[in-house]
Design a protein around this motif. Structure first.
Motif, PDB file in Angstrom:
ATOM      1  N   TYR A  30      23.869  12.839   2.578  1.00 23.60           N
ATOM      2  CA  TYR A  30      22.443  13.133   2.382  1.00 23.60           C
ATOM      3  C   TYR A  30      21.659  11.875   2.726  1.00 23.60           C
ATOM      4  O   TYR A  30      22.236  10.843   3.067  1.00 23.60           O
ATOM      5  N   PHE A  31      20.308  11.971   2.680  1.00 29.01           N
ATOM      6  CA  PHE A  31      19.454  10.836   3.047  1.00 29.01           C
ATOM      7  C   PHE A  31      18.422  10.600   1.956  1.00 29.01           C
ATOM      8  O   PHE A  31      18.270  11.413   1.051  1.00 29.01           O
ATOM      9  N   TYR A  32      17.724   9.488   2.095  1.00 32.05           N
ATOM     10  CA  TYR A  32      16.596   9.209   1.211  1.00 32.05           C
ATOM     11  C   TYR A  32      15.309   9.161   2.034  1.00 32.05           C
ATOM     12  O   TYR A  32      15.319   8.743   3.185  1.00 32.05           O
ATOM     13  N   THR A  33      14.211   9.566   1.401  1.00 27.84           N
ATOM     14  CA  THR A  33      12.881   9.328   1.958  1.00 27.84           C
ATOM     15  C   THR A  33      12.040   8.739   0.833  1.00 27.84           C
ATOM     16  O   THR A  33      12.127   9.198  -0.309  1.00 27.84           O
ATOM     17  N   VAL A  34      11.265   7.702   1.172  1.00 27.20           N
ATOM     18  CA  VAL A  34      10.458   7.026   0.156  1.00 27.20           C
ATOM     19  C   VAL A  34       9.012   7.492   0.269  1.00 27.20           C
ATOM     20  O   VAL A  34       8.451   7.539   1.363  1.00 27.20           O
ATOM     21  N   GLU A  35       8.439   7.855  -0.848  1.00 16.01           N
ATOM     22  CA  GLU A  35       7.006   8.176  -0.893  1.00 16.01           C
ATOM     23  C   GLU A  35       6.319   7.175  -1.810  1.00 16.01           C
ATOM     24  O   GLU A  35       6.750   6.963  -2.943  1.00 16.01           O
ATOM     25  N   ILE A  36       5.249   6.567  -1.295  1.00 16.97           N
ATOM     26  CA  ILE A  36       4.469   5.629  -2.114  1.00 16.97           C
ATOM     27  C   ILE A  36       3.213   6.349  -2.598  1.00 16.97           C
ATOM     28  O   ILE A  36       2.412   6.828  -1.797  1.00 16.97           O
ATOM     29  N   HIS A  37       3.078   6.452  -3.914  1.00 16.38           N
ATOM     30  CA  HIS A  37       1.917   7.109  -4.517  1.00 16.38           C
ATOM     31  C   HIS A  37       1.011   6.047  -5.118  1.00 16.38           C
ATOM     32  O   HIS A  37       1.428   5.292  -5.988  1.00 16.38           O
ATOM     33  N   GLY A  38      -0.236   5.971  -4.630  1.00 13.20           N
ATOM     34  CA  GLY A  38      -1.215   5.050  -5.221  1.00 13.20           C
ATOM     35  C   GLY A  38      -2.116   5.831  -6.162  1.00 13.20           C
ATOM     36  O   GLY A  38      -2.041   7.052  -6.226  1.00 13.20           O
ATOM     37  N   GLN A  39      -2.986   5.131  -6.886  1.00 17.15           N
ATOM     38  CA  GLN A  39      -3.890   5.835  -7.804  1.00 17.15           C
ATOM     39  C   GLN A  39      -4.940   6.612  -7.015  1.00 17.15           C
ATOM     40  O   GLN A  39      -5.294   7.724  -7.379  1.00 17.15           O
ATOM     41  N   GLU A  66      -4.412  -2.019  -6.275  1.00 21.63           N
ATOM     42  CA  GLU A  66      -4.073  -0.679  -6.753  1.00 21.63           C
ATOM     43  C   GLU A  66      -2.673  -0.683  -7.393  1.00 21.63           C
ATOM     44  O   GLU A  66      -1.846  -1.544  -7.092  1.00 21.63           O
ATOM     45  N   THR A  67      -2.425   0.264  -8.279  1.00 20.61           N
ATOM     46  CA  THR A  67      -1.111   0.378  -8.910  1.00 20.61           C
ATOM     47  C   THR A  67      -0.360   1.542  -8.273  1.00 20.61           C
ATOM     48  O   THR A  67      -0.909   2.635  -8.107  1.00 20.61           O
ATOM     49  N   TYR A  68       0.885   1.287  -7.886  1.00 27.51           N
ATOM     50  CA  TYR A  68       1.672   2.275  -7.138  1.00 27.51           C
ATOM     51  C   TYR A  68       2.932   2.675  -7.896  1.00 27.51           C
ATOM     52  O   TYR A  68       3.450   1.918  -8.710  1.00 27.51           O
ATOM     53  N   THR A  69       3.417   3.874  -7.579  1.00 26.13           N
ATOM     54  CA  THR A  69       4.795   4.219  -7.942  1.00 26.13           C
ATOM     55  C   THR A  69       5.493   4.690  -6.668  1.00 26.13           C
ATOM     56  O   THR A  69       4.841   5.197  -5.743  1.00 26.13           O
ATOM     57  N   ALA A  70       6.793   4.492  -6.633  1.00 24.76           N
ATOM     58  CA  ALA A  70       7.581   4.970  -5.494  1.00 24.76           C
ATOM     59  C   ALA A  70       8.393   6.164  -5.960  1.00 24.76           C
ATOM     60  O   ALA A  70       9.000   6.131  -7.032  1.00 24.76           O
ATOM     61  N   HIS A  71       8.365   7.232  -5.153  1.00 25.88           N
ATOM     62  CA  HIS A  71       9.221   8.385  -5.419  1.00 25.88           C
ATOM     63  C   HIS A  71      10.310   8.372  -4.354  1.00 25.88           C
ATOM     64  O   HIS A  71       9.987   8.399  -3.159  1.00 25.88           O
TER      65      HIS A  71
END
Length: 262
Positions: A30-39, A66-71
């Motif tokens: 399988y693979f990974y994809t990174v999503e960066i979510h900002g406010q 800005e504050t981010y989370t990575a999914h």
């Protein structure tokens, strides 16, 4: 579909705003994809269908305050896609402005004249660029929140002093005729964590040192060898010359005796 493993141990590693996201485990099948979510900003997708376990997300974090989370999504290869929502793991929050580590300043020039030590240094650069294509320094981003400390001490002593500046040079009073060592580091007093940056290299001036400090023992070994050679010559030469003189005299005497038919 069977459950894919999701990312664990997700960490942000960031110096001078260059930010790398890391996680585990290595994917297999399988693979990974990174999503960066900002406010406030749109979701940005990075490292799409990667089989790596790290991703440079620097350019997705341009709004540094800005504050981010990575999914991190665990994704099947396309032909096996059964249109289910991919499983994902979510990182801790990350705010580049308050969390990136301040890297080492670079000492450009230093001099010690009389009782003044001058040190000129340069800000670390960030990966972000101005419209004209030149790189922004950390000072360009932090502005007045950033200051620098010079730590300095008399060579071979342990008493450190320090002084703070918001510019790019220091001038401090020192004892003339004594060498000093120093380093510089950036500081952001308003921060709660990572307030203190990485230390520049330690450099020392060489004022009023004796020749031994300056050139080390090699010079003395060489001088010693020369001295021994000179002394040896001084002793050996007269002896050799003297012996030759004596031999010459003896020969003359013998020749005389032969001539006089003794």
């Amino acid at each position: 579909g069977h459950e894919l493993p999701t990312a664990v141990n997700i960490t942000w590693s960031s110096i001078n705003f260059k930010t790398i996201l890391q996680w585990q485990p290595k994917p297999s099948g399988y693979f990974y994809t990174v999503e960066i979510h900002g406010q406030t900003s749109d979701i940005k997708r990075k490292c799409i269908l990667t089989s790596e376990t790290e991703c440079d997300v620097t350019d997705a974090l341009r709004s540094v305050k800005e504050t981010y989370t990575a999914h991190i999504l665990s994704v099947m290869p396309a032909e096996m896609d059964n249109f289910e929502e991919p499983l994902s793991a979510v990182s801790e929050k990350f705010t580049p402005y308050s969390q990136t580590v301040i890297g080492k300043p670079e000492i450009k020039d230093y001099s010690q004249k009389g009782s003044k030590l001058n040190v000129v240094f340069k800000d670390p650069l960030t990966p972000y660029i101005f419209p004209n294509g030149s790189f922004q320094s950390i000072q360009d981003i932090f502005q007045h929140d950033l200051e620098y400390k010079l730590y300095y001490w008399k060579d071979q002593s342990s008493g450190k002093k320090d002084v703070t500046t918001k510019s790019h040079n220091f001038e401090v009073s020192v004892d003339s005729g004594k060498s000093y060592c120093f380093y510089v580091q950036g500081i952001i007093p308003s921060r709660r964590e990572n307030r203190i940056g990485q230390e520049s290299m330690v450099l020392c001036t060489s004022v009023g040192r004796n020749i031994l400090d300056e050139y080390g023992t090699e010079v003395f070994i060489i001088l010693g060898v020369i001295a021994v050679a000179v002394i040896t010559l001084a002793i050996v030469l007269p002896v050799v010359l003297c012996k030759r003189k004596k031999a010459k005299k003896a020969r003359a005497v013998r020749e005389k005796e032969l001539l006089n038919g003794v």
